[in-house]
Design a protein around this motif. Structure first.
Motif, PDB file in Angstrom:
ATOM      1  N   GLY A 198      -4.796 -12.505  86.751  1.00  0.00           N
ATOM      2  CA  GLY A 198      -3.809 -12.021  85.799  1.00  0.00           C
ATOM      3  C   GLY A 198      -3.029 -13.154  85.164  1.00  0.00           C
ATOM      4  O   GLY A 198      -3.413 -14.321  85.228  1.00  0.00           O
ATOM      5  N   GLY A 199      -1.902 -12.819  84.541  1.00  0.00           N
ATOM      6  CA  GLY A 199      -1.042 -13.830  83.941  1.00  0.00           C
ATOM      7  C   GLY A 199      -1.759 -14.620  82.859  1.00  0.00           C
ATOM      8  O   GLY A 199      -2.312 -14.054  81.908  1.00  0.00           O
ATOM      9  N   PHE A 200      -1.773 -15.952  83.016  1.00  0.00           N
ATOM     10  CA  PHE A 200      -2.463 -16.820  82.048  1.00  0.00           C
ATOM     11  C   PHE A 200      -3.983 -16.703  82.146  1.00  0.00           C
ATOM     12  O   PHE A 200      -4.699 -17.331  81.372  1.00  0.00           O
ATOM     13  N   HIS A 201      -4.473 -15.903  83.094  1.00  0.00           N
ATOM     14  CA  HIS A 201      -5.924 -15.785  83.335  1.00  0.00           C
ATOM     15  C   HIS A 201      -6.431 -14.381  83.016  1.00  0.00           C
ATOM     16  O   HIS A 201      -7.398 -13.914  83.614  1.00  0.00           O
ATOM     17  N   ASN A 202      -5.807 -13.712  82.058  1.00  0.00           N
ATOM     18  CA  ASN A 202      -6.173 -12.319  81.787  1.00  0.00           C
ATOM     19  C   ASN A 202      -7.635 -12.158  81.395  1.00  0.00           C
ATOM     20  O   ASN A 202      -8.318 -11.248  81.884  1.00  0.00           O
ATOM     21  N   ASN A 203      -8.122 -13.018  80.503  1.00  0.00           N
ATOM     22  CA  ASN A 203      -9.516 -12.889  80.055  1.00  0.00           C
ATOM     23  C   ASN A 203     -10.482 -13.060  81.217  1.00  0.00           C
ATOM     24  O   ASN A 203     -11.434 -12.287  81.375  1.00  0.00           O
ATOM     25  N   GLY A 204     -10.243 -14.076  82.047  1.00  0.00           N
ATOM     26  CA  GLY A 204     -11.114 -14.306  83.191  1.00  0.00           C
ATOM     27  C   GLY A 204     -11.032 -13.199  84.218  1.00  0.00           C
ATOM     28  O   GLY A 204     -12.041 -12.850  84.858  1.00  0.00           O
ATOM     29  N   THR A 205      -9.848 -12.617  84.383  1.00  0.00           N
ATOM     30  CA  THR A 205      -9.679 -11.529  85.349  1.00  0.00           C
ATOM     31  C   THR A 205     -10.482 -10.309  84.945  1.00  0.00           C
ATOM     32  O   THR A 205     -11.051  -9.606  85.795  1.00  0.00           O
ATOM     33  N   GLN A 206     -10.578 -10.043  83.645  1.00  0.00           N
ATOM     34  CA  GLN A 206     -11.389  -8.923  83.170  1.00  0.00           C
ATOM     35  C   GLN A 206     -12.866  -9.132  83.497  1.00  0.00           C
ATOM     36  O   GLN A 206     -13.564  -8.184  83.873  1.00  0.00           O
ATOM     37  N   VAL A 207     -13.324 -10.369  83.368  1.00  0.00           N
ATOM     38  CA  VAL A 207     -14.719 -10.681  83.730  1.00  0.00           C
ATOM     39  C   VAL A 207     -14.927 -10.447  85.228  1.00  0.00           C
ATOM     40  O   VAL A 207     -15.931  -9.850  85.648  1.00  0.00           O
ATOM     41  N   LEU A 208     -13.980 -10.888  86.040  1.00  0.00           N
ATOM     42  CA  LEU A 208     -14.093 -10.714  87.492  1.00  0.00           C
ATOM     43  C   LEU A 208     -14.082  -9.245  87.878  1.00  0.00           C
ATOM     44  O   LEU A 208     -14.797  -8.832  88.806  1.00  0.00           O
ATOM     45  N   GLU A 209     -13.284  -8.444  87.190  1.00  0.00           N
ATOM     46  CA  GLU A 209     -13.267  -6.993  87.456  1.00  0.00           C
ATOM     47  C   GLU A 209     -14.651  -6.400  87.210  1.00  0.00           C
ATOM     48  O   GLU A 209     -15.150  -5.600  88.016  1.00  0.00           O
ATOM     49  N   ALA A 210     -15.274  -6.793  86.113  1.00  0.00           N
ATOM     50  CA  ALA A 210     -16.613  -6.279  85.790  1.00  0.00           C
ATOM     51  C   ALA A 210     -17.626  -6.691  86.849  1.00  0.00           C
ATOM     52  O   ALA A 210     -18.483  -5.890  87.252  1.00  0.00           O
ATOM     53  N   ILE A 211     -17.538  -7.930  87.304  1.00  0.00           N
ATOM     54  CA  ILE A 211     -18.461  -8.416  88.338  1.00  0.00           C
ATOM     55  C   ILE A 211     -18.256  -7.670  89.647  1.00  0.00           C
ATOM     56  O   ILE A 211     -19.212  -7.269  90.324  1.00  0.00           O
ATOM     57  N   ALA A 212     -16.995  -7.456  90.013  1.00  0.00           N
ATOM     58  CA  ALA A 212     -16.682  -6.797  91.285  1.00  0.00           C
ATOM     59  C   ALA A 212     -17.192  -5.360  91.331  1.00  0.00           C
ATOM     60  O   ALA A 212     -17.471  -4.819  92.414  1.00  0.00           O
ATOM     61  N   LEU A 213     -17.323  -4.726  90.172  1.00  0.00           N
ATOM     62  CA  LEU A 213     -17.847  -3.361  90.133  1.00  0.00           C
ATOM     63  C   LEU A 213     -19.336  -3.302  90.457  1.00  0.00           C
ATOM     64  O   LEU A 213     -19.840  -2.270  90.897  1.00  0.00           O
ATOM     65  N   LYS A 214     -20.034  -4.431  90.247  1.00  0.00           N
ATOM     66  CA  LYS A 214     -21.482  -4.447  90.404  1.00  0.00           C
ATOM     67  C   LYS A 214     -21.976  -5.245  91.610  1.00  0.00           C
ATOM     68  O   LYS A 214     -23.103  -5.034  92.056  1.00  0.00           O
ATOM     69  N   LEU A 215     -21.130  -6.154  92.115  1.00  0.00           N
ATOM     70  CA  LEU A 215     -21.580  -7.058  93.175  1.00  0.00           C
ATOM     71  C   LEU A 215     -20.503  -7.194  94.253  1.00  0.00           C
ATOM     72  O   LEU A 215     -19.310  -6.989  93.982  1.00  0.00           O
ATOM     73  N   PRO A 216     -20.902  -7.566  95.491  1.00  0.00           N
ATOM     74  CA  PRO A 216     -19.949  -7.663  96.610  1.00  0.00           C
ATOM     75  C   PRO A 216     -19.113  -8.948  96.557  1.00  0.00           C
ATOM     76  O   PRO A 216     -19.207  -9.818  97.421  1.00  0.00           O
ATOM     77  N   LEU A 217     -18.283  -9.071  95.530  1.00  0.00           N
ATOM     78  CA  LEU A 217     -17.461 -10.256  95.327  1.00  0.00           C
ATOM     79  C   LEU A 217     -16.251 -10.251  96.260  1.00  0.00           C
ATOM     80  O   LEU A 217     -15.531  -9.262  96.346  1.00  0.00           O
ATOM     81  N   GLN A 218     -16.027 -11.363  96.953  1.00  0.00           N
ATOM     82  CA  GLN A 218     -14.824 -11.562  97.757  1.00  0.00           C
ATOM     83  C   GLN A 218     -13.864 -12.466  96.978  1.00  0.00           C
ATOM     84  O   GLN A 218     -14.282 -13.465  96.392  1.00  0.00           O
ATOM     85  N   VAL A 219     -12.581 -12.119  96.997  1.00  0.00           N
ATOM     86  CA  VAL A 219     -11.616 -12.779  96.125  1.00  0.00           C
ATOM     87  C   VAL A 219     -10.434 -13.307  96.923  1.00  0.00           C
ATOM     88  O   VAL A 219      -9.861 -12.602  97.771  1.00  0.00           O
ATOM     89  N   TRP A 220     -10.049 -14.557  96.638  1.00  0.00           N
ATOM     90  CA  TRP A 220      -8.833 -15.169  97.169  1.00  0.00           C
ATOM     91  C   TRP A 220      -8.030 -15.712  95.983  1.00  0.00           C
ATOM     92  O   TRP A 220      -8.620 -16.147  94.992  1.00  0.00           O
ATOM     93  N   GLY A 221      -6.709 -15.722  96.097  1.00  0.00           N
ATOM     94  CA  GLY A 221      -5.923 -16.352  95.042  1.00  0.00           C
ATOM     95  C   GLY A 221      -4.561 -15.729  94.857  1.00  0.00           C
ATOM     96  O   GLY A 221      -4.256 -14.665  95.396  1.00  0.00           O
ATOM     97  N   TYR A 222      -3.755 -16.405  94.050  1.00  0.00           N
ATOM     98  CA  TYR A 222      -2.419 -15.888  93.757  1.00  0.00           C
ATOM     99  C   TYR A 222      -2.504 -14.849  92.641  1.00  0.00           C
ATOM    100  O   TYR A 222      -3.434 -14.859  91.820  1.00  0.00           O
ATOM    101  N   GLY A 223      -1.554 -13.928  92.617  1.00  0.00           N
ATOM    102  CA  GLY A 223      -1.535 -12.884  91.601  1.00  0.00           C
ATOM    103  C   GLY A 223      -2.196 -11.596  92.047  1.00  0.00           C
ATOM    104  O   GLY A 223      -2.149 -10.595  91.324  1.00  0.00           O
TER     105      GLY A 223
END
Length: 481
Positions: A198-223
């Motif tokens: 999120g925040g300054f990374h909104n565009n990238g976060t949208q890409v990650l959301e799409a990936i997480a819907l299709k693949l078993p992505l594990q996520v770490w980070g602030y926000g």
């Protein structure tokens, strides 16, 4: 020559560092060492690399109140009587500058340190250098800086337009981290992401959301706490991971994803490029104009231009772990050869010499390069003369060669060339200027028939005109028939 590097650390990381109550009881030297043990940010990679070159340097974490007070307790106790915490931190920093007597004051966080303070201490040093690759605070005063360095290509021109001397300086990897996170070959996580959400990374976060819907992505980070309740990423979020925890995740990742902050626009620059590849993970990253100058796309790292392409390529990598491992090995080899901080510090000293020859910088032992830029339209990409093509494919001891073209970087004719490529080059004059700002070529070779007339909107014409303004020699090379 002596360099004092002023850095700041993320507040919650500092809180965790002192959470046990043990560290705060230690002498300043022990506390100082502990701040860099985990490799947060650039850690002490600058002072280490500079030290190997015979330059005395030290990092100061200027916003770490316990650390700074520990220094004052040992060297300037009267400063502990100051009631205002902000004024106390600045007063201690000034005392440290007087104590270390640096030639260069190097500011890693130009948003944090007030211009008034820099103007006050400027007489104590030869030059003040700043570094930036993040969103800028409003109404920043750059007048105290003699030089601003940035890993964002388009920020070079931005700073220069503000009247500040500026140059391109990429980020790197501290190879000592591999010793701290030794691997036995096994990697527990199939697919990960570590970084801001999120925040300054909104565009990238949208890409990650799409990936997480299709693949078993594990996520770490602030926000992660601020993500919407229905977010798939929020359900996959494992908490924050900083310094040694982050490197531990990367060292245990088969594949990891990178996305650039929104302000990066068309350019690759961030730390994750080097951290992920350096730790031996297979990196999927967003395609950028200058990425082939850093890594060979789809050979040393894997690239994507859309969520759909990212998902498709990730599925291939997950189903073929050997392919991912081979790409990871090549990416790590590239980083350890070209992108380590010990090498970056050679580049830093060369920049200081180039922009501030009046300082006592001695670089007689460092290599001197001539930079050649080869410009080629997309329609001539497969018509580059053979000797020039071979020269672009080799590494050279005394000169560096880079191709700039409006051709897509994936075309076979350009693979494995150090190149700055993309179809948007023909649409944006700023990208042409940014290429010249970064490459700073001594000469430009234009692969084209000698034109009879100039087309002002053509990117190659703009390149030639800007080169003439900078007094860079341009020579035409006729493409093969």
């Amino acid at each position: 020559m002596k360099i004092l590097i002023v850095d700041t650390f993320y507040g919650p990381y500092l809180e965790r560092l002192y959470a046990s109550g043990v560290l705060i009881q230690q002498p300043w030297a022990s506390q100082h060492k502990a701040h860099f043990a985990g490799g947060f940010g650039t850690g002490d990679a600058y002072s280490h690399g500079l030290g190997l070159l015979g330059v005395e340097a030290i990092e100061i974490v200027a916003n770490s109140m316990p650390l700074q007070r520990a220094w004052a307790q040992e060297y300037r106790k009267e400063l502990l009587q100051l009631q205002d915490s902000g004024q106390q931190l600045l007063s201690i920093l000034e005392a440290q500058i007087r104590w270390f007597k640096p030639t260069v004051l190097y500011v890693q966080d130009i948003n944090w340190l007030p211009a008034g303070f820099l103007q006050h201490v400027k007489p104590l040093v030869d030059i003040v250098v700043g570094q930036n690759a993040c969103p800028l605070a409003a109404n920043l005063d750059f007048s105290p800086y003699d030089l601003l360095l940035t890993s964002l290509p388009h920020y070079v021109g931005k700073f220069r337009a503000m009247g500040v001397n500026a140059a391109y300086f990429p980020i790197g990897f501290d190879e000592r981290l591999l010793e701290r996170h030794g691997r036995d070959g096994s990697r527990l996580h199939a697919l990960t992401f570590v970084g801001g959400l999120g925040g300054f990374h909104n565009n990238g976060t949208q890409v990650l959301e799409a990936i997480a819907l299709k693949l078993p992505l594990q996520v770490w980070g602030y926000g992660g706490q601020q993500l919407p309740v229905g977010s798939t990423l929020k359900h996959r979020w494992q908490g924050e991971a900083w310094a040694e925890d982050m490197y531990g995740v990367l060292a245990n990742s088969q594949i990891t994803i990178n996305r650039h902050i929104d302000i990066a626009e068309s350019y690759a620059n961030n730390m994750r490029l080097y951290e992920a590849t350096g730790m031996g993970a297979c990196l999927l990253t967003d395609a950028k104009l200058n990425l082939p100058c850093l890594f060979e796309p789809d050979y040393e790292v894997v690239t994507y231009t859309s969520p759909e392409e990212a998902i498709s390529k990730l599925k291939q990598l997950v189903l073929n772990p050997q392919l991912a491992a081979d790409i990871a090995a090549r990416g790590q080899a590239r980083t350890l050869k070209h992108h380590i901080y010990t090498r970056r510090m050679e580049e830093l000293l060369a920049l200081l010499q180039r922009h501030h020859c009046q300082t006592t910088v001695s670089l007689t032992k460092l290599p001197s390069f001539q930079t050649l830029l080869v410009a080629c339209r997309a329609e001539h990409a497969d018509r580059i003369p053979g000797p020039l093509r071979q020269a672009l494919l080799r590494e050279h001891l005394n000169h560096r060669m880079t191709l700039v073209s409006d051709a897509p970087f994936q075309i076979p004719a350009l693979q494995k060339m150090h190149r700055w490529c993309g179809s948007t080059l023909a649409l944006d004059a700023v990208q042409v200027r940014s290429c010249l700002d970064v490459m700073d070529p001594d000469q430009i070779l234009i692969v084209d028939d000698q034109p009879t007339g100039l087309v002002p909107s053509d990117w190659l014409t703009q390149l030639k005109q800007q080169a003439e303004d900078r007094q860079i020699l341009c020579t035409y090379v006729r493409p093969i028939a």
